[in-house]
Design a protein around this motif. Structure first.
Motif, PDB file in Angstrom:
ATOM      1  N   THR A   1      73.641 -36.507  40.594  1.00 50.71           N
ATOM      2  CA  THR A   1      72.712 -35.655  41.327  1.00 50.71           C
ATOM      3  C   THR A   1      71.412 -36.425  41.556  1.00 50.71           C
ATOM      4  N   GLY A   2      70.929 -37.078  40.475  1.00 49.89           N
ATOM      5  CA  GLY A   2      69.711 -37.881  40.575  1.00 49.89           C
ATOM      6  C   GLY A   2      69.857 -38.985  41.590  1.00 49.89           C
ATOM      7  N   ARG A   3      71.024 -39.640  41.592  1.00 52.17           N
ATOM      8  CA  ARG A   3      71.247 -40.749  42.520  1.00 52.17           C
ATOM      9  C   ARG A   3      71.210 -40.251  43.962  1.00 52.17           C
ATOM     10  N   SER A   4      71.916 -39.128  44.178  1.00 48.95           N
ATOM     11  CA  SER A   4      71.969 -38.602  45.546  1.00 48.95           C
ATOM     12  C   SER A   4      70.572 -38.241  46.032  1.00 48.95           C
ATOM     13  N   LEU A   5      69.814 -37.623  45.143  1.00 47.90           N
ATOM     14  CA  LEU A   5      68.439 -37.258  45.520  1.00 47.90           C
ATOM     15  C   LEU A   5      67.631 -38.522  45.825  1.00 47.90           C
ATOM     16  N   ASN A   6      67.842 -39.566  45.012  1.00 46.24           N
ATOM     17  CA  ASN A   6      67.169 -40.845  45.252  1.00 46.24           C
ATOM     18  C   ASN A   6      67.537 -41.395  46.613  1.00 46.24           C
ATOM     19  N   ASN A   7      68.872 -41.404  46.888  1.00 42.57           N
ATOM     20  CA  ASN A   7      69.338 -41.946  48.160  1.00 42.57           C
ATOM     21  C   ASN A   7      68.808 -41.144  49.342  1.00 42.57           C
ATOM     22  N   LEU A   8      68.752 -39.792  49.157  1.00 38.66           N
ATOM     23  CA  LEU A   8      68.171 -38.938  50.192  1.00 38.66           C
ATOM     24  C   LEU A   8      66.717 -39.327  50.445  1.00 38.66           C
ATOM     25  N   GLY A   9      66.006 -39.516  49.329  1.00 39.79           N
ATOM     26  CA  GLY A   9      64.600 -39.907  49.427  1.00 39.79           C
ATOM     27  C   GLY A   9      64.432 -41.207  50.193  1.00 39.79           C
ATOM     28  N   VAL A  10      65.358 -42.153  49.931  1.00 37.63           N
ATOM     29  CA  VAL A  10      65.303 -43.433  50.633  1.00 37.63           C
ATOM     30  C   VAL A  10      65.430 -43.225  52.137  1.00 37.63           C
ATOM     31  N   VAL A  11      66.373 -42.307  52.558  1.00 39.68           N
ATOM     32  CA  VAL A  11      66.558 -42.040  53.981  1.00 39.68           C
ATOM     33  C   VAL A  11      65.265 -41.460  54.582  1.00 39.68           C
ATOM     34  N   PHE A  12      64.675 -40.497  53.849  1.00 34.93           N
ATOM     35  CA  PHE A  12      63.420 -39.888  54.339  1.00 34.93           C
ATOM     36  C   PHE A  12      62.324 -40.931  54.454  1.00 34.93           C
ATOM     37  N   GLN A  13      62.306 -41.821  53.422  1.00 35.93           N
ATOM     38  CA  GLN A  13      61.326 -42.901  53.433  1.00 35.93           C
ATOM     39  C   GLN A  13      61.464 -43.713  54.723  1.00 35.93           C
ATOM     40  N   LYS A  14      62.714 -44.013  55.054  1.00 35.16           N
ATOM     41  CA  LYS A  14      62.992 -44.794  56.261  1.00 35.16           C
ATOM     42  C   LYS A  14      62.521 -44.066  57.497  1.00 35.16           C
ATOM     43  N   LEU A  15      62.738 -42.726  57.474  1.00 38.10           N
ATOM     44  CA  LEU A  15      62.318 -41.921  58.615  1.00 38.10           C
ATOM     45  C   LEU A  15      60.782 -41.801  58.676  1.00 38.10           C
ATOM     46  N   GLY A  16      60.106 -42.240  57.577  1.00 32.28           N
ATOM     47  CA  GLY A  16      58.649 -42.129  57.519  1.00 32.28           C
ATOM     48  C   GLY A  16      58.198 -40.768  57.051  1.00 32.28           C
ATOM     49  N   ASP A  17      59.201 -39.916  56.664  1.00 28.02           N
ATOM     50  CA  ASP A  17      58.880 -38.565  56.195  1.00 28.02           C
ATOM     51  C   ASP A  17      58.669 -38.639  54.685  1.00 28.02           C
ATOM     52  N   HIS A  18      57.466 -39.199  54.274  1.00 29.51           N
ATOM     53  CA  HIS A  18      57.261 -39.505  52.861  1.00 29.51           C
ATOM     54  C   HIS A  18      57.120 -38.282  52.001  1.00 29.51           C
ATOM     55  N   SER A  19      56.547 -37.186  52.597  1.00 32.63           N
ATOM     56  CA  SER A  19      56.399 -35.986  51.747  1.00 32.63           C
ATOM     57  C   SER A  19      57.770 -35.434  51.351  1.00 32.63           C
ATOM     58  N   LYS A  20      58.738 -35.469  52.340  1.00 35.25           N
ATOM     59  CA  LYS A  20      60.094 -35.001  51.998  1.00 35.25           C
ATOM     60  C   LYS A  20      60.717 -35.936  50.978  1.00 35.25           C
ATOM     61  N   ALA A  21      60.452 -37.245  51.146  1.00 34.30           N
ATOM     62  CA  ALA A  21      60.975 -38.224  50.212  1.00 34.30           C
ATOM     63  C   ALA A  21      60.424 -37.942  48.827  1.00 34.30           C
ATOM     64  N   ILE A  22      59.110 -37.676  48.779  1.00 36.52           N
ATOM     65  CA  ILE A  22      58.469 -37.419  47.481  1.00 36.52           C
ATOM     66  C   ILE A  22      59.093 -36.215  46.796  1.00 36.52           C
ATOM     67  N   SER A  23      59.303 -35.094  47.607  1.00 36.72           N
ATOM     68  CA  SER A  23      59.864 -33.887  46.972  1.00 36.72           C
ATOM     69  C   SER A  23      61.266 -34.166  46.448  1.00 36.72           C
ATOM     70  N   SER A  24      62.017 -35.009  47.194  1.00 31.63           N
ATOM     71  CA  SER A  24      63.370 -35.338  46.753  1.00 31.63           C
ATOM     72  C   SER A  24      63.322 -36.122  45.437  1.00 31.63           C
ATOM     73  N   TYR A  25      62.412 -37.162  45.359  1.00 33.64           N
ATOM     74  CA  TYR A  25      62.299 -37.950  44.128  1.00 33.64           C
ATOM     75  C   TYR A  25      61.860 -37.078  42.973  1.00 33.64           C
TER      76      TYR A  25
END
Lengths: 666, 186
Positions: free
Chosen positions: A226-250
């Motif tokens: 679960t943690g890994r998936s959330l991390n990977n999701l965060g990475v995708v958001f990071q790429k999209l530049g959507d850092h707040s979504k990335a932060i909430s995921s991390y």
């Protein structure tokens, strides 16, 4: 950015390989084989090892030995004793092959593929996963074959062969679907797809698959995944530049219960990624704190590739803050560590950053970067090409197998057709012979019937004959004798009372007539018996007797002449009987109708036939008209029966009857 | 003038003809003179009959046997056939059948078809019977011998009346004639 993320993902994948290998069935019984196996694994001294080994290998190759070899091989893999692992892996393969055990062969390939992966020899690893997958497919082990494909897909993803990896992953999914307890592997596949789409820049697809993977991990109750998936999701958001979504995921990942203790590396990675996103949002203080924290953790667990990335992040951070010296220091540290650990991707990233930070040396860094990048791309391409070759060979192999299968099918169908043809022809032949038999039987029956018919007819004829004979005798009695009696009676009655001479003479006459009736009755009686005497007494005697009777009863003179040399014994009884009857019939006819005084009977015999002539001097008759008379008809029938000729001439002066009967049967 | 009675006797046995003659000759008297003619077969009998018709010198009484040598030219094969002719061309002639046959069918048919003035079964008949029959018939009476009378009585006593066709059919059936054959004789 892309460059920084890959290492984490590789880390994830490695974990799965190890995880998948652990589920080895262990069926241990306490016996010699097991003890030997244990000693082989645990012994240190080489001499003992060799001794145990030769002892063990001398044992018969049964299923237990096969399983134990697998255990030994795996144990050395775990011990990272690559020499012994390779040795026992070879034994495992040979033993499985000798036992014709495709699952064993597949497992040996699997082990070998894992080994090569751990040695970072990606193409060999890929090659053996592929072989293993083939073996599992052969053994109809769909899930394991799917898992091998999944491993291959991850390897493909590692060398950025995203399209190939995507393809392989879907093939793996196809095999994994509908197998029991498969969610673990489905998670892996979805995760891999998420990473692939991320690599391809198809972020919404990437998010979709990471969310699917997240769902899988939640269903599995697996906090780490679960943690890994959330991390990977965060990475995708990071790429999209959507850092707040990335932060909430991390943050969600970091809030998982005791994630630090469950997986410290993951915790450090999440912290690092969270810090990086905060830094991108401009929250420098939080970012600095988080980045330093994660570096500390990574340092403490001596996680090199994590340290490199962490230092690159910090370098970027300090560069952004304007502290070039600090930035340069971190990045150069990262660069030297990357060079040390041959971590080319991070080396590349550090070169790129350095070119940015030190514009005066940018030329050198960039050319460094380009050379490295080119060689990396080349390497990746060559691996990809190798993958493609391996897969192509497999496809060819499959196609060949299919062709063989097809040929086999054709062969089987052909053989079946031939058998069917044989069977049909056999049935037809049998039916034919049956029909023939039936036909033969029917013919036999027909002929039997005909014979029976003939017998019946002859019986009937016999009966008719005897009945007509009876009728003839009855008629004789009726017409001749009774009439004569009546005539005499009625005459005698008239004379009864008369005493004159004339009457007395008349009476004497009538008494004489009575005497002749007596004779006639004797004649009839004799006729009734005549047939039976034929065989015993000589034919001429019987004939003479008949003629004498006629002479006695009728006022007839009969002249009989037969060739004295006549050998009656050689003539068939049938002819004799009929001859007798014919003569009798003729004499009766003459007596009744001819009013003759002399009858001449001649019998002659030549080589082939017997000739009977009967001549009388009677009044004759119209032959044509009388042909249908019973007497003549009887004679004719008898002659026909003997296949003889019958000729009759009649005039006012008398009648000539000539009969020729062949004596030899045709 | 004596009354001449013309008699024709038809029988194939000379002894029998002789017997009739001997018997009837005894009946010659002052009143009657019996003139005999005889025939041994049907052809002769037919010729004599024709002769008598042609000369209009009809027979008074004809003694007829039934089984007689045939006369195929005129399709006359028995005394019965001849009697049919007699009835046709010489109706004044009286017929006395004298036969050896005692079969019901034969006798019944004779009565039915010819209705003879006399019908005597030879085995019934003696000298006296023969003479009585002669006189009876001459006196226009019917004279049947015992066997015939018994037969007729039996026939009358029977409830069911079989006509001529029934009898013929039965007769043919008894001979074993097959269905589908044309019953020419019916």
């Amino acid at each position: 950015m892309q460059i920084k993320i890959s290492p984490y993902l590789i880390f994830l994948n490695v974990f799965f390989f190890l995880f998948s290998c652990k589920e080895r069935e262990e069926t241990l019984d306490s016996n010699v084989q097991e003890k030997l196996a244990e000693r082989i694994i645990s012994v240190d001294k080489n001499t003992y090892y060799q001794q145990y080994k030769s002892q063990f290998l001398d044992l018969p190759n049964d299923s237990l030995k096969n399983a134990l070899i697998s255990d030994i091989s795996y144990a050395f893999y775990r011990k990272k004793d690559s020499l012994k692992f390779r040795e026992w892996n070879k034994h495992f393969y040979n033993s499985s092959k000798a036992r014709n055990n495709p699952l064993g062969i597949a497992a040996s390939y699997w082990d070998l593929a894992n080994f090569f992966y751990s040695e970072n020899i990606i193409d060999s690893s890929y090659y053996y996963y592929n072989l293993s997958s083939e073996q599992y497919l052969k053994a109809k082990e769909r899930q394991k074959a799917g898992r091998m494909l999944l491993n291959m897909a991850i390897l493909q993803e590692n060398v950025k062969d995203y399209i190939g990896s995507e393809n392989t992953t879907f093939q793996a999914l196809e095999l994994l679907e509908k197998t029991p307890d498969n969610e673990n592997y489905i998670y892996s596949a979805n995760n891999n797809l998420g990473i692939i789409y991320n690599g391809l820049g198809e972020y919404s697809e990437a998010i979709t698959y990471h969310l699917k993977a997240l769902e899988n991990s939640k269903n599995l109750n697996d906090p780490i995944n679960t943690g890994r998936s959330l991390n990977n999701l965060g990475v995708v958001f990071q790429k999209l530049g959507d850092h707040s979504k990335a932060i909430s995921s991390y943050k969600r990942a970091l809030s998982i219960d005791s994630i630090y203790f469950r997986n410290t590396r993951l915790y450090a990675m999440l912290t690092d990624n969270l810090g990086y996103s905060e830094f991108k949002l401009g929250n420098f203080e939080t970012a600095s704190f988080l980045l330093q924290k994660s570096l500390r953790i990574r340092d403490s667990i001596d996680y090199e590739s994590g340290i490199i990335i962490n230092k690159l992040h910090l370098g970027e951070y300090y560069y952004e803050k304007g502290d070039t010296t600090q930035a340069l220091q971190y990045i150069q540290e990262a660069r030297s560590l990357a060079r040390e650990t041959q971590n080319n991707r991070d080396l590349l990233a550090s070169n790129r950053l350095l070119a940015k930070i030190e514009p005066q040396n940018a030329q050198a860094y960039l050319s460094n970067y380009i050379t490295l990048n080119d060689s990396l791309l080349k390497e990746e391409r060559s691996v990809r090409n190798k993958f493609a070759r391996i897969r192509f060979e497999t496809d060819q192999f499959i196609e060949k197998a299919n062709t063989l299968n097809q040929q086999k099918t054709f062969l089987i169908v052909g053989i079946l057709l031939v058998i069917l043809l044989f069977f049909l022809s056999y049935i037809i032949q049998r039916q034919n012979s049956k029909n023939k038999k039936l036909l033969l039987k029917k013919q036999q029956q027909d002929s039997n019937e005909r014979i029976y018919d003939l017998l019946l007819r002859s019986q009937q004829k016999y009966e008719e004959g005897s009945s007509s004979e009876r009728k003839r005798i009855s008629r004789d009695l009726h017409d001749s004798i009774l009439s004569k009696f009546f005539g005499i009676r009625i005459n005698l009655e008239v004379l009864n009372n008369k005493r004159d001479k004339y009457s007395e003479e008349k009476r004497t006459q009538y008494l004489e007539s009575l005497k002749s009736i007596e004779k006639e009755i004797r004649g009839i009686s004799h006729e009734l018996n005549a047939d039976q005497d034929f065989t015993d007494t000589s034919f001429i005697d019987i004939l003479n007797e008949l003629l004498a009777e006629f002479e006695r009863t009728e006022e007839l003179q009969i002249i009989f002449s037969g060739s004295p040399e006549l050998n009656w014994g050689s003539i068939r009884n049938n002819i004799k009987i009929n001859l007798y009857r014919i003569i009798q019939e003729s004499l009766q006819n003459i007596r009744k109708h001819a009013n003759a005084s002399v009858v001449e009977i001649k019998i002659e015999l030549d080589e082939k036939s017997l000739i009977l002539k009967i001549l009388d001097d009677g009044v004759g008759f119209d032959v044509k008209r009388m042909a249908k008379g019973i007497g003549l008809k009887n004679i004719n029938e008898r002659v026909q029966e003997l296949k003889g000729d019958f000729d009759i001439e009649s005039s006012r002066k008398g009648t000539k009857l000539k009969i020729i009967i062949p004596t030899e049967e045709k | 003038m004596k009354k001449v009675i013309k008699v024709l006797m038809v029988d194939d046995h000379p002894l029998i003809v002789e017997g009739y003659k001997n018997n009837l000759e005894e009946l010659n008297s002052s009143e009657y003179k019996i003139v005999f003619e005889t025939a041994n077969d049907l052809e002769k009998a037919y010729n004599k009959l024709i002769q008598s018709v042609r000369t209009e010198n009809f027979f008074d009484i004809i003694f007829l046997d039934i089984n007689l040598p045939e006369f195929p030219d005129k399709n006359i094969s028995s005394g019965e056939d001849l009697a049919v002719y007699v009835r046709k061309i010489s109706p004044s002639s009286k017929i006395i059948f004298l036969t050896m046959h005692e079969e019901n069918y034969r006798l019944y048919n004779l009565v039915k078809n010819i209705d003879p003035e006399g019908l005597l079964v030879k085995s019934d008949v003696g000298s006296i019977d023969l003479k009585k029959a002669f006189w009876d018939v001459l006196a226009n009476k019917i004279n049947y011998s015992d066997t015939v009378l018994k037969l007729i009585r039996k026939q009358v006593a029977n409830d069911f009346a079989l006509d001529q066709y029934d009898r013929q059919i039965l007769y043919q059936l008894s001979l074993g004639i097959q269905r589908g054959c044309k019953l020419n004789s019916v």
